[in-house]
Structure formats: structure tokens, C-alpha cells
Design a protein around this motif. Structure first.
Motif, PDB file in Angstrom:
ATOM      1  N   PHE A  22      24.677  42.491  24.320  1.00  0.00           N
ATOM      2  CA  PHE A  22      25.549  41.494  23.707  1.00  0.00           C
ATOM      3  C   PHE A  22      25.487  41.567  22.185  1.00  0.00           C
ATOM      4  O   PHE A  22      26.494  41.305  21.507  1.00  0.00           O
ATOM      5  CB  PHE A  22      25.166  40.095  24.191  1.00  0.00           C
ATOM      6  N   ALA A  23      24.304  41.917  21.634  1.00  0.00           N
ATOM      7  CA  ALA A  23      24.215  42.097  20.185  1.00  0.00           C
ATOM      8  C   ALA A  23      25.066  43.281  19.738  1.00  0.00           C
ATOM      9  O   ALA A  23      25.740  43.222  18.701  1.00  0.00           O
ATOM     10  CB  ALA A  23      22.765  42.299  19.766  1.00  0.00           C
ATOM     11  N   LEU A  25      27.754  44.386  21.287  1.00  0.00           N
ATOM     12  CA  LEU A  25      29.150  43.954  21.370  1.00  0.00           C
ATOM     13  C   LEU A  25      29.534  43.083  20.179  1.00  0.00           C
ATOM     14  O   LEU A  25      30.626  43.228  19.603  1.00  0.00           O
ATOM     15  CB  LEU A  25      29.372  43.190  22.673  1.00  0.00           C
ATOM     16  N   ALA A  26      28.632  42.157  19.801  1.00  0.00           N
ATOM     17  CA  ALA A  26      28.909  41.295  18.653  1.00  0.00           C
ATOM     18  C   ALA A  26      29.041  42.113  17.378  1.00  0.00           C
ATOM     19  O   ALA A  26      29.933  41.856  16.548  1.00  0.00           O
ATOM     20  CB  ALA A  26      27.795  40.253  18.506  1.00  0.00           C
ATOM     21  N   MET A  27      28.167  43.117  17.198  1.00  0.00           N
ATOM     22  CA  MET A  27      28.247  43.968  16.017  1.00  0.00           C
ATOM     23  C   MET A  27      29.535  44.780  16.025  1.00  0.00           C
ATOM     24  O   MET A  27      30.150  44.994  14.969  1.00  0.00           O
ATOM     25  CB  MET A  27      27.030  44.889  15.962  1.00  0.00           C
ATOM     26  N   VAL A  29      32.443  43.909  17.416  1.00  0.00           N
ATOM     27  CA  VAL A  29      33.548  43.017  17.061  1.00  0.00           C
ATOM     28  C   VAL A  29      33.524  42.690  15.582  1.00  0.00           C
ATOM     29  O   VAL A  29      34.559  42.711  14.886  1.00  0.00           O
ATOM     30  CB  VAL A  29      33.467  41.732  17.918  1.00  0.00           C
ATOM     31  N   GLN A  30      32.301  42.406  15.071  1.00  0.00           N
ATOM     32  CA  GLN A  30      32.180  42.084  13.654  1.00  0.00           C
ATOM     33  C   GLN A  30      32.552  43.274  12.785  1.00  0.00           C
ATOM     34  O   GLN A  30      33.162  43.116  11.719  1.00  0.00           O
ATOM     35  CB  GLN A  30      30.739  41.637  13.348  1.00  0.00           C
ATOM     36  N   LEU A 172      26.985  43.451   7.130  1.00  0.00           N
ATOM     37  CA  LEU A 172      26.965  43.408   8.583  1.00  0.00           C
ATOM     38  C   LEU A 172      25.744  44.088   9.174  1.00  0.00           C
ATOM     39  O   LEU A 172      24.940  43.441   9.851  1.00  0.00           O
ATOM     40  CB  LEU A 172      28.232  44.054   9.148  1.00  0.00           C
ATOM     41  N   MET A 176      22.667  41.896  10.519  1.00  0.00           N
ATOM     42  CA  MET A 176      22.631  41.826  11.980  1.00  0.00           C
ATOM     43  C   MET A 176      21.363  42.458  12.538  1.00  0.00           C
ATOM     44  O   MET A 176      20.793  41.972  13.518  1.00  0.00           O
ATOM     45  CB  MET A 176      23.864  42.516  12.561  1.00  0.00           C
ATOM     46  N   LEU A 180      18.794  40.520  14.753  1.00  0.00           N
ATOM     47  CA  LEU A 180      18.472  41.002  16.095  1.00  0.00           C
ATOM     48  C   LEU A 180      16.973  41.206  16.254  1.00  0.00           C
ATOM     49  O   LEU A 180      16.397  40.886  17.301  1.00  0.00           O
ATOM     50  CB  LEU A 180      19.215  42.314  16.363  1.00  0.00           C
TER      51      LEU A 180
END
Length: 447
Positions: A22-23, A25-27, A29-30, A172, A176, A180
């Protein structure tokens, strides 16, 4: 051997994988949002390029005062060519030029030399990507104001992409990654600490005994959800233990009830003078012995481990030998006792007496007359019953339902169960015609 690949994943591994996924995926998208924010905002991107390039060109002033006032940094050779796509002019606000690779294009793209420049300016020279831009920025170097101007006519070195990449790293990737690291590390540490009592309970569960009411899973320090599961397991153990004890109590009660009619039948047969009556008496004796074994087994299975106390093996063996000696001599055998320094073992005295008595009775019943039997206590945590006949066939361990009343199989099964209850074992040694030795061997207590 169990297939390790079929074992379920640990909770820590599952959570680690999910947080990482999920991290990521978040990265992702970001990263798309950051890229879109910078790529499509030409004004902001132009300003960032001007600040980056002029800042790198200003490093050429970091030189001793006795040398030339300015030298182009080694990594900026693109501003050294006179007819390249990268143009620069470094001057004072009054118009004194300190460094330039300009030609007539400077007049087309840069501010006039007589103009007092602003702190920062920029403009686009053409539409589309990569950008073609011009601009400049004022720096204070060694107490003097220096104005550095650049023009990028064609970005063959990918300055635009380098700027976007740097912004991606600064805003980013690095934040991140740090987040994380702390989130994942803190989560795993918290889960590891929370699962410590669960791991301890798993070890305890492998040694649980439903017949021992003191054997329960310790719920101290467990998370509430796991503690509820442990409490449910403890309640199930209590129900199983109660059921097993009631079954054994029923079996023992039935065995006790059978003893009385068997004794009365034997008394009545004693009044009958007939060879077949003697045969029935012998069968009744065997059946009474079997009922006695059932009673002993019921007492064994319903034993409460909480009543275990240190048992002196030498005294126990001495008492059993003294008690059973008349029966041994009546059957034309001999028995002797020898103490070689026996120790003490945690146990239940009546059960251990049953085990030793079973071994002695086995030696009496399955050997010819005149056999010499010896009971040896020690050395250490062991008691051995020997005879010099060496005619006993070592039985294989068979299911209880297949054991017969007229064989010693049930007796040995009782002995094995008693020793297993005491964290010990029964060892049998056989030398045909010379020796049979059965040893009750106890494991030393855990430190």
C-alpha cells in the motif's frame, strides 16, 4: 516430516507485505500527481530551472581572491561553448561582464546590459517540451551583487527532467521513505511486542493436559482479541477434562461393581468339587485381574498432576518388594531388592507403585518356577526389575482396544502411560535364556 512450505505466513510477514504494497501504491499515485503538477505548470518549472542553473553557475565564485574572479564549474561545460544551446552572462548590476559565452543571441534573449536587473526574472522562448527559456537571478557574493543570466535554446542535456527528478526526490521519495521506515518499523515493533505473550502461549499449549486443572493458557499481556480466544480454549479444556474424568469415573465404577459378583461366583465355585469348576475359577481369576487393570487405568487417567510430590524411588521399591514378596514365594520364585543410590522423582506414589507391581507380576507370571527376580533402585532416577529366565517376548505397542486380558499387554500399556504421565519411559532389555530387564526411567527435572 511436515511440509514447511505449507505452513501459514506469520502475522508480522503479512502486515509487512501489506504495508509495503500500500505504501508503494501511495508513492506511485503521489509520483503521478507530483509529475503532473510540475510538468504541466510551465511557469513554476521555468523558475525552478532558472534557480537551479544559476545556483550551480554561482559556484564558480568560490575561489581564492588572488585567482581569477570567476571560473566555470567543471560540471557546466555546456555553458563554455560559444555557439551551443546553453547561453550565460554573469555581470554586475552596473553592467560589468565577469563571464559570458554570448554572441549576438544574448541581445535577443537576455536583458540589456544597461538595465538594472531584478532579483529574479524568467520567460519562455517557445511553447512545447522540453522548455526553451531565458531568465536570471541576483546573488550576493563576497559582499557584491552579481547577476547571473541564462538562456536555454534547446534542452539537449535534459535539464528539465533533472529538475523534475530533484523535486520528486525532495518532496516525495525522501519524505515517503522516512515515513515508511518509521511507520513500518513502529508497526512491526508494536506487533512483535504484542505477540510475545501469544508466542509464549503457543509453547504452553503444546504441553497442555486437559486432566490437569492447573494447565491453562496464560492470558497476561495478550491483546484483547487474542485473550478472548485463549479464554475460549481454556473453557474448552475445562469441558474436555470434565468429560474425560466423568468417563474414567464411570469405567472405574463399573469395574468396582463387577468385582463383587466375581468374588461371590468364586466362593460358590469353591463348593463344587469338579475339574471344570477349577477351570472356571482360573478364568474368574484372570477376569478379576483384568478388572483390576481397568481400575488401575481409570485411576491413572483421572490422576490430578497437581498432587505430584517428590517420591523417594528407593523407599518406593523397598515397600513394593516387601508387599509382593509373599506372592512371589508362593509361586516358587525368589525376589531380592538392591539399592544402588536411587534419587527422588516428582510423581504420584500410588501410580508408581502400580507400575512397579505390574512389572514384578509380569516377571512372576511369564517365567518358569525357580526364576530369580531382582528389583534394583538406581543409580539415579531409575528402577529396574530383572529376572534370569530371559523368556519374555518383548511386545510391540498395540492399540488399547486390541489388548487381551490374558496377556501382559494391558499391564505394560498401563506402565507406559504411568511413565508418560511422569515425563519418563519404560525401557525393555532382553537376552534370551539369560536376562529380562524392565526399567522405569525418569527424566531429570528441568532447571
Amino acid at each position: 516430516m511436515a511440509d514447511r512450505s505449507a505452513r501459514p505466513q506469520t502475522l508480522i510477514r503479512i502486515i509487512t507485505l501489506r504495508i509495503t504494497v500500500f505504501a508503494a501504491l501511495a508513492m506511485a499515485v503521489q509520483a503521478v500527481l507530483v509529475f503532473a503538477d510540475y510538468y504541466y505548470d510551465n511557469e513554476q518549472l521555468t523558475t525552478l530551472i532558472i534557480e537551479r542553473e544559476t545556483g550551480k553557475l554561482s559556484k564558480g565564485f568560490e575561489r581564492p581572491r588572488n585567482e581569477a574572479p570567476y571560473k566555470l564549474p567543471d560540471d557546466l561545460h555546456r555553458y563554455g561553448a560559444q555557439d551551443g544551446f546553453y547561453i550565460t552572462r554573469i555581470r554586475t548590476p552596473s553592467g560589468q561582464v565577469l563571464y559570458t559565452n554570448c554572441d549576438s543571441r544574448c541581445n535577443n534573449h537576455l536583458l540589456p546590459q544597461e538595465v538594472n536587473p531584478p532579483d529574479l526574472w524568467s520567460r519562455m522562448l517557445s511553447d512545447g517540451k522540453p522548455l526553451s527559456i531565458a531568465g536570471g537571478k541576483t546573488y550576493e557574493i563576497h559582499g557584491d551583487k552579481i547577476f547571473i543570466e541564462i538562456a536555454i535554446l534547446q534542452d539537449s542535456d535534459g535539464i528539465m527532467w533533472a529538475v523534475i527528478g530533484r523535486e520528486f526526490m525532495d518532496h516525495l521519495a525522501i519524505p515517503m521513505a522516512i515515513m515508511l521506515f518509521f511507520i513500518l518499523g513502529g508497526t512491526l515493533l508494536s506487533i512483535h511486542r504484542a505477540l510475545r505473550p501469544v508466542a509464549k502461549a503457543a509453547l504452553e499449549a503444546g504441553h497442555l493436559d486437559p486432566l490437569d486443572p492447573s494447565h491453562l493458557i496464560n492470558q497476561t499481556g495478550m491483546p484483547r482479541e487474542v485473550a478472548d480466544l485463549a479464554a475460549a480454549v481454556n473453557r474448552s479444556l475445562a469441558r474436555i477434562g470434565a468429560l474425560m474424568k466423568s468417563q474414567h469415573l464411570f469405567t472405574t465404577a463399573v469395574a468396582h461393581e463387577i468385582r463383587t459378583p466375581l468374588a461371590m461366583m468364586k466362593l460358590e465355585l469353591g463348593n463344587i468339587e469338579h475339574p471344570r469348576a477349577r477351570k472356571i475359577e482360573a478364568d474368574l481369576d484372570a477376569l478379576a485381574g483384568f478388572v483390576g487393570q481397568i481400575t488401575a487405568l481409570g485411576r491413572l487417567e483421572s490422576a490430578d498432576r497437581a498432587v505430584f510430590r517428590p517420591v523417594d524411588l528407593a523407599k518406593l521399591a523397598d515397600w513394593v518388594v516387601t508387599d509382593i514378596a509373599p506372592l512371589v514365594y508362593d509361586l516358587n520364585h525368589t525376589i531380592a531388592y538392591n539399592n544402588l543410590g536411587a534419587g527422588s522423582a516428582e510423581g504420584h506414589t500410588p501410580l508408581l507403585q502400580d507400575a512397579l507391581r505390574n512389572l514384578i507380576e509380569n516377571a512372576v507370571k511369564h517365567t518358569p518356577e525357580g526364576t530369580a527376580i531382582e528389583v534394583i533402585a538406581g543409580p539415579g532416577l531409575r528402577v529396574t526389575v530383572k529376572d534370569d529366565a530371559g523368556v519374555f517376548d518383548v511386545p510391540a505397542e498395540v492399540p488399547f482396544r486390541d489388548l487381551k486380558a490374558d496377556h501382559m499387554g494391558i499391564g505394560l500399556e498401563i506402565v507406559r502411560r504411568i511413565m508418560a504421565l511422569h515425563k519418563g519411559r519404560l525401557e525393555i532389555e532382553m537376552e534370551p535364556g539369560h536376562l529380562t530387564a524392565m526399567t522405569l526411567l525418569f527424566d531429570p527435572p528441568a532447571p
